[in-house]
Design a protein around this motif. Structure first.
Motif, PDB file in Angstrom:
ATOM      1  N   LEU A 102       0.823  -1.210   0.000  1.00 30.89           N
ATOM      2  CA  LEU A 102       0.000   0.000   0.000  1.00 30.89           C
ATOM      3  C   LEU A 102       0.862   1.267   0.000  1.00 30.89           C
ATOM      4  O   LEU A 102       0.510   2.273  -0.600  1.00 30.89           O
ATOM      5  CB  LEU A 102      -0.921  -0.020   1.212  1.00 30.89           C
ATOM      6  CG  LEU A 102      -2.153   0.869   1.118  1.00 30.89           C
ATOM      7  CD1 LEU A 102      -2.951   0.556  -0.126  1.00 30.89           C
ATOM      8  CD2 LEU A 102      -3.008   0.692   2.343  1.00 30.89           C
ATOM      9  N   VAL A 138       1.634   2.477  -3.427  1.00 31.78           N
ATOM     10  CA  VAL A 138       0.492   3.125  -4.076  1.00 31.78           C
ATOM     11  C   VAL A 138       0.341   4.544  -3.534  1.00 31.78           C
ATOM     12  O   VAL A 138       0.143   5.500  -4.285  1.00 31.78           O
ATOM     13  CB  VAL A 138      -0.794   2.315  -3.824  1.00 31.78           C
ATOM     14  CG1 VAL A 138      -1.993   3.033  -4.406  1.00 31.78           C
ATOM     15  CG2 VAL A 138      -0.665   0.928  -4.423  1.00 31.78           C
ATOM     16  N   ASP A 139       0.473   4.677  -2.222  1.00 30.21           N
ATOM     17  CA  ASP A 139       0.301   5.995  -1.619  1.00 30.21           C
ATOM     18  C   ASP A 139       1.377   6.972  -2.080  1.00 30.21           C
ATOM     19  O   ASP A 139       1.114   8.146  -2.295  1.00 30.21           O
ATOM     20  CB  ASP A 139       0.312   5.876  -0.093  1.00 30.21           C
ATOM     21  CG  ASP A 139      -0.961   5.227   0.414  1.00 30.21           C
ATOM     22  OD1 ASP A 139      -1.906   5.114  -0.386  1.00 30.21           O
ATOM     23  OD2 ASP A 139      -1.008   4.830   1.587  1.00 30.21           O
ATOM     24  N   ARG A 152      -6.530   2.656  -5.421  1.00 27.18           N
ATOM     25  CA  ARG A 152      -6.894   2.512  -4.009  1.00 27.18           C
ATOM     26  C   ARG A 152      -8.366   2.153  -3.824  1.00 27.18           C
ATOM     27  O   ARG A 152      -8.774   1.758  -2.747  1.00 27.18           O
ATOM     28  CB  ARG A 152      -6.603   3.816  -3.258  1.00 27.18           C
ATOM     29  CG  ARG A 152      -5.194   3.896  -2.717  1.00 27.18           C
ATOM     30  CD  ARG A 152      -5.099   5.088  -1.800  1.00 27.18           C
ATOM     31  NE  ARG A 152      -5.883   4.864  -0.610  1.00 27.18           N
ATOM     32  CZ  ARG A 152      -5.364   4.473   0.549  1.00 27.18           C
ATOM     33  NH1 ARG A 152      -4.085   4.304   0.658  1.00 27.18           N
ATOM     34  NH2 ARG A 152      -6.130   4.266   1.594  1.00 27.18           N
ATOM     35  N   ASP A 180     -12.619   4.395  -1.779  1.00 25.14           N
ATOM     36  CA  ASP A 180     -11.245   4.305  -1.291  1.00 25.14           C
ATOM     37  C   ASP A 180     -11.115   3.281  -0.160  1.00 25.14           C
ATOM     38  O   ASP A 180     -11.988   3.160   0.697  1.00 25.14           O
ATOM     39  CB  ASP A 180     -10.786   5.673  -0.792  1.00 25.14           C
ATOM     40  CG  ASP A 180      -9.320   5.680  -0.443  1.00 25.14           C
ATOM     41  OD1 ASP A 180      -8.512   5.910  -1.351  1.00 25.14           O
ATOM     42  OD2 ASP A 180      -8.981   5.429   0.734  1.00 25.14           O
ATOM     43  N   LYS A 181      -9.992   2.586  -0.185  1.00 25.44           N
ATOM     44  CA  LYS A 181      -9.737   1.522   0.789  1.00 25.44           C
ATOM     45  C   LYS A 181      -9.888   2.011   2.228  1.00 25.44           C
ATOM     46  O   LYS A 181     -10.465   1.322   3.064  1.00 25.44           O
ATOM     47  CB  LYS A 181      -8.315   1.008   0.558  1.00 25.44           C
ATOM     48  CG  LYS A 181      -7.939  -0.203   1.373  1.00 25.44           C
ATOM     49  CD  LYS A 181      -6.543  -0.634   0.976  1.00 25.44           C
ATOM     50  CE  LYS A 181      -5.916  -1.494   2.046  1.00 25.44           C
ATOM     51  NZ  LYS A 181      -6.644  -2.717   2.334  1.00 25.44           N
ATOM     52  N   THR A 182      -9.362   3.199   2.493  1.00 21.55           N
ATOM     53  CA  THR A 182      -9.436   3.715   3.864  1.00 21.55           C
ATOM     54  C   THR A 182     -10.887   3.950   4.275  1.00 21.55           C
ATOM     55  O   THR A 182     -11.270   3.690   5.417  1.00 21.55           O
ATOM     56  CB  THR A 182      -8.653   5.038   3.974  1.00 21.55           C
ATOM     57  OG1 THR A 182      -7.462   4.910   3.217  1.00 21.55           O
ATOM     58  CG2 THR A 182      -8.320   5.340   5.396  1.00 21.55           C
ATOM     59  N   THR A 208     -12.959   9.268  -1.596  1.00 21.81           N
ATOM     60  CA  THR A 208     -11.601   9.124  -1.107  1.00 21.81           C
ATOM     61  C   THR A 208     -11.373  10.126   0.017  1.00 21.81           C
ATOM     62  O   THR A 208     -12.030  11.149   0.081  1.00 21.81           O
ATOM     63  CB  THR A 208     -10.569   9.354  -2.235  1.00 21.81           C
ATOM     64  OG1 THR A 208      -9.309   9.592  -1.633  1.00 21.81           O
ATOM     65  CG2 THR A 208     -10.944  10.537  -3.098  1.00 21.81           C
TER      66      THR A 208
END
Lengths: 732, 158
Positions: free
Chosen positions: A346, A349-350, A403, A441-443, A587
């Motif tokens: 991750l 990606v970030d 993401r 978004d994953k978060t 996101t």
């Protein structure tokens, strides 16, 4: 050691995927999916977990997976009908399996409180299926020793006649003063016997019921005795035991030779299929864990073909690769459909997202510089820049999409929750999910799990009525909770709807008065009453239940949604149910903001908090001692906060008529009007941390970088309102 | 300038490289190992509720960089920043901070024994920031420690 730990990690990662597959497969079947590939996928999932568990000697996991697999195999071969009850048990078994996997992940090999009981249920199911079909045998209840069978099977055709008797007494048998040992001795008189005890079901001592029956025997009788003689031995216990008598060797008098042959192939298949469970540290197991269950299906798949009603498979079917060809082909097809994926750290990606963010800003700065340089719009440079802009936007979108994940991963956890809560409350519930493929978004997904869990619990515990009340209201006994996700104007909207009784407004109001949240005289609209449930300290459950009453109320849900830059609203219709609607940004890296200027500074206010913007009229603004001002909006008064003053940008308040006010709604529904100099426009901004290199600044949530390359601050509306309120109190 | 920074480093035998800069008439220096880059002044966005020596924040290639007016921090008159000023981007612990100074003058290579202890003077700021004095060609250069440059987090945040 490291290598093994890495393999172990991969195994558990894959277990998670298999468990997800298992659950979605079972749910699909519950929804009426009869595709054989679905049950095959479900079977494969459990089988792979078992295989991998074998490699790591996770005994509890292997044992349970084995029983589960056996039951699934019954279903796969059509002997066990996938009725709703059966599937419900299977789903609970899937939950237990998931728990066992997780337990194994943290502490080698875990025990599970429900594993034993569920294993019993599964066994009973596979057993019942066997009994229901007379031509079939009761396979679910015992395991053959692979060695014995392997010798028996090939030699049998010409060998001496004999019978394999499986005998499992029920508690009733003992209650009627029968004794298993005597029956076995009786069998011994008929010929040479080989008795094998199956003590598999014997529970730990503290769980043992002294009057229950746990033991089973497999007796191989060879000699001249015929089936009738054997049956006679068990004449007096008929009905009080599970009894199976099966011929081995050339059952010549059997009029259907093909059937006998089929039994053999099934027997062989089963024995071989069971073998890995017996030999836990199976040598090829790591491969089985890493890949699909290719080593096994040849034998396990055989009964499927054999059980097909029309053409009975020849005995050789068990060893032929053709059924495997089908199963393996199906697996490969399924993989191809899932698409090629890679796992990426991750952080990488970030980092990429950060870089692209910088690229976008740089591009904007460059474009502005070119404009300032006075180049013609049609010049090659300007046109090249336009293309660059388009490209950078596309790159940004694509990178953000990396993401993004479907909400499925969090939705998938809900069926289990629903089952648990339904069991605890005694309310039958059906969960309907829609739009699982919606990406966000994953978060956001990670931080969605808790509020969603709570809302679904609430929907069942508080939303749905008891079955009796539902019946009285003319509704079906089974309540429906609908969980849906959809994209709507650049945000994701998630709804949790129930078809319960809706919000009991009378009760909500009286509780709010009782808890001092509102005054007794307050006249509130229906909507306002509904929104009371979001107030801190509000909980309608009269007794603290195990499910929703954990000291967290809807105010916590609301706060966590707001922390994600989202809003939550409720609509409720008496007797029809309630709908909770959450609207969230796609996101957390970007934010929809209102760009305003205050005393020469450019600031961004999160649009989610803004209710409306207005031009204050002198007649609406009133002083309230000192610097404090209020503004009247449709009859109500809300504090008017000068943002420039609140942030210390100016000493003298801006005359209200010279500015623009943003009517905002902060945490807990408190409203205020923020006075700014001017509104520049609405824009999506990339959120940058202020704390990374500095520290938290009161009144500032974060920073962003605007098109001109300068930093603009994002307002922390709640703090500004809170601080101003404190000052107002001082002033007043 | 960036290249110089990346090529240089700690020399063996107690050799140290320092970067020296001017604030008003005085000369100061910091350990070159803490310096990431040196760049020209760009207008900063003011931060509310911040000490006077924090000029605000600027965009450093996508990161938000706080700017500390070193003159003001060291107890001099605060700088009216213009294009002539320079920002020294320094790494302090986990954070990256921009230090506003008048001009960067030199890179000094010194040995540890050239650093003289700070005489006992009354000034609090001297005690807080000055790690030692270096005599150089008749001038006096103060060696500054950067650890306390940013406002004290816990104290001021409360």
């Amino acid at each position: 050691m490291d290598a093994l730990a890495a393999i172990r990690d991969v195994f558990f990662q894959e277990c998670e995927e298999q468990l997800a597959e298992l659950e979605s497969g079972l749910l699909a079947m519950e929804g009426g999916d009869t595709d054989p590939e679905t049950i095959n996928a479900v079977f494969r999932a459990v089988h792979s977990i078992k295989g991998g568990a074998g490699a790591f000697s996770l005994e509890a996991l292997i044992r349970f997976a084995h029983v589960f697999e056996t039951a699934l195999d019954e279903m796969r071969s059509g002997r066990l009908a996938p009725s709703s009850d059966v599937l419900k048990t299977m789903l609970r078994a899937a939950d237990v399996l998931a728990d066992l996997v997780r337990a194994a992940r943290v502490d080698e090999d875990g025990q599970h409180p429900h594993a034993a009981t569920l294993a019993e249920e599964l066994k009973a199911m596979s057993g019942a299926a066997g009994e229901a079909d007379e031509t079939e045998e009761d396979w679910g209840d015992f395991e053959f020793q692979p060695m014995a069978a392997a010798m028996d099977a090939p030699e049998a055709p010409a060998g001496p006649t004999g019978f394999v008797v499986t005998f499992k007494p029920r508690a009733d048998l003992y209650a009627k003063a029968n004794e298993a040992a005597l029956l076995l001795r009786e069998l011994g008189r008929l010929g040479a016997v080989e008795v094998e005890l199956d003590a598999h079901d014997v529970p730990p001592l503290h769980e043992m019921d002294p009057e229950a029956a746990y033991l089973a025997w497999t007796i191989t009788v060879t000699g001249d005795a015929d089936e009738a003689a054997i049956r006679e031995v068990f004449e007096w216990v008929d009905g009080d035991c599970e009894l199976n008598i099966q011929a081995i060797g050339g059952e010549a008098e059997g009029d259907d030779g093909a059937e006998a042959a089929f039994d053999l192939s099934a027997l062989l298949a089963r024995v071989q299929g069971d073998a890995p469970a017996e030999a836990a540290p199976e040598p090829e197991a790591p491969i089985a864990a890493a890949f699909e269950p290719i080593p096994e299906p040849p034998v396990v798949a055989a009964p499927v073909v054999a059980a097909a009603p029309a053409p009975l498979a020849p005995p050789a079917a068990a060893n032929e690769p053709s059924p495997d060809g089908q199963a393996g082909g199906g697996a490969r097809k399924a993989e191809a459909a899932a698409g090629a994926t890679i796992r990426v750290d991750l952080d990488r990606v970030d980092r990429l997202i950060d870089l692209v963010g910088e690229l976008v800003i740089n591009q904007a700065v460059l474009a502005q510089r070119v404009m300032e340089a006075g180049l013609a719009r049609a010049s090659a440079v300007a046109m090249g820049l336009d293309e660059l802009e388009q490209l950078t936007r596309e790159i940004q979108d694509s990178v953000m999409a990396i993401r993004a994940q479907p909400v499925k991963s969090v939705f998938q956890r809900m069926p289990r929750l629903v089952r648990e809560v339904a069991a605890m409350t005694g309310k039958p519930v059906r969960l309907v999910t829609e739009g699982e493929g919606t990406e966000v978004d994953k978060t956001v997904i990670e931080r969605l799990a808790d509020p969603l869990t709570h809302m679904i619990r609430n929907a069942i515990d508080h939303g749905l009525e008891s079955p009796e009340k539902r019946a009285a209201a003319g509704k079906p006994a089974e309540g429906v909770v609908r969980l849906s996700a959809a994209h709507r104007s650049g945000r994701i909207v998630i709804e949790v709807a129930d078809d319960g009784g809706g919000i009991n407004r009378e009760r909500v109001k009286s509780i709010a008065i009782e808890k001092g949240l509102i005054s007794a005289e307050a006249t509130l609209s229906d909507e306002e009453i509904d929104n009371l449930i979001f107030m801190p300290g509000f909980s309608t459950a009269s007794e603290v239940s195990d499910i929703s009453g954990r000291g967290v109320g809807m105010d916590v849900v609301r706060r966590s949604i707001q922390a994600l830059g989202g809003r939550i609203t409720i609509t409720s219709r008496p007797g029809k149910g309630s709908i909770f609607t959450m609207s969230l940004p796609l996101t957390l890296a970007v934010l929809d903001g209102m760009v305003v200027s205050v005393q020469g500074q450019t600031l961004v206010a999160p649009i989610t908090a803004i209710v409306e913007t207005l031009q204050p009229k002198a007649s609406d603004v009133h002083s309230l001692g000192g610097h404090a001002r209020v503004i009247s909006i449709r009859g109500g008064f809300v504090p008017l906060i000068d943002v420039g003053m609140a942030l210390g940008y100016r000493r003298e308040p801006l005359p209200a008529t010279q500015g623009v006010a943003l009517l905002i709604e902060g945490e807990g529904g408190a409203r205020a009007a923020l006075l700014c100099d001017a509104i520049q426009g609405q824009r999506q901004v990339v959120i940058k941390s202020l704390e990374a290199n500095y520290r938290q600044v009161p009144g500032v949530a974060a920073a962003t970088i605007l098109g001109d390359g300068r930093v603009a601050l994002i307002l922390d509306i709640d703090t500004i309102v809170a601080v101003s309120r404190g000052e107002m109190r001082k002033a007043g | 300038m960036n290249q110089i920074v990346s090529q240089s480093g700690q020399h063996a035998g107690g050799m140290k490289e320092l970067i020296s800069f001017r604030i008003g008439a005085q000369e100061f220096c910091v350990d070159i190992m803490a310096i990431r880059e040196i760049r020209g002044w760009t207008a900063a966005t003011a931060l509310p509720q911040s000490p006077s020596f924090v000029k605000g924040v600027i965009n450093l290639r996508g990161a938000v960089l706080p700017i500390v007016d070193l003159a003001s921090r060291l107890g001099f008159e605060s700088t009216e920043a213009s294009d002539r000023n320079v920002i020294i981007v320094a790494q302090i612990g986990e954070q990256v901070v921009g230090l506003l100074v008048d001009a960067v003058s030199d890179i000094l290579t010194i040995t540890d024994d050239m650093i003289q202890p700070t005489p006992d003077v009354a000034s609090e700021t001297a005690k807080t920031f000055v790690r030692g004095l270096i005599p150089m060609e008749g001038r006096m250069i103060s060696l500054i420690g950067l650890e306390r440059v940013l406002p004290d987090m816990e104290l001021e945040a409360a």
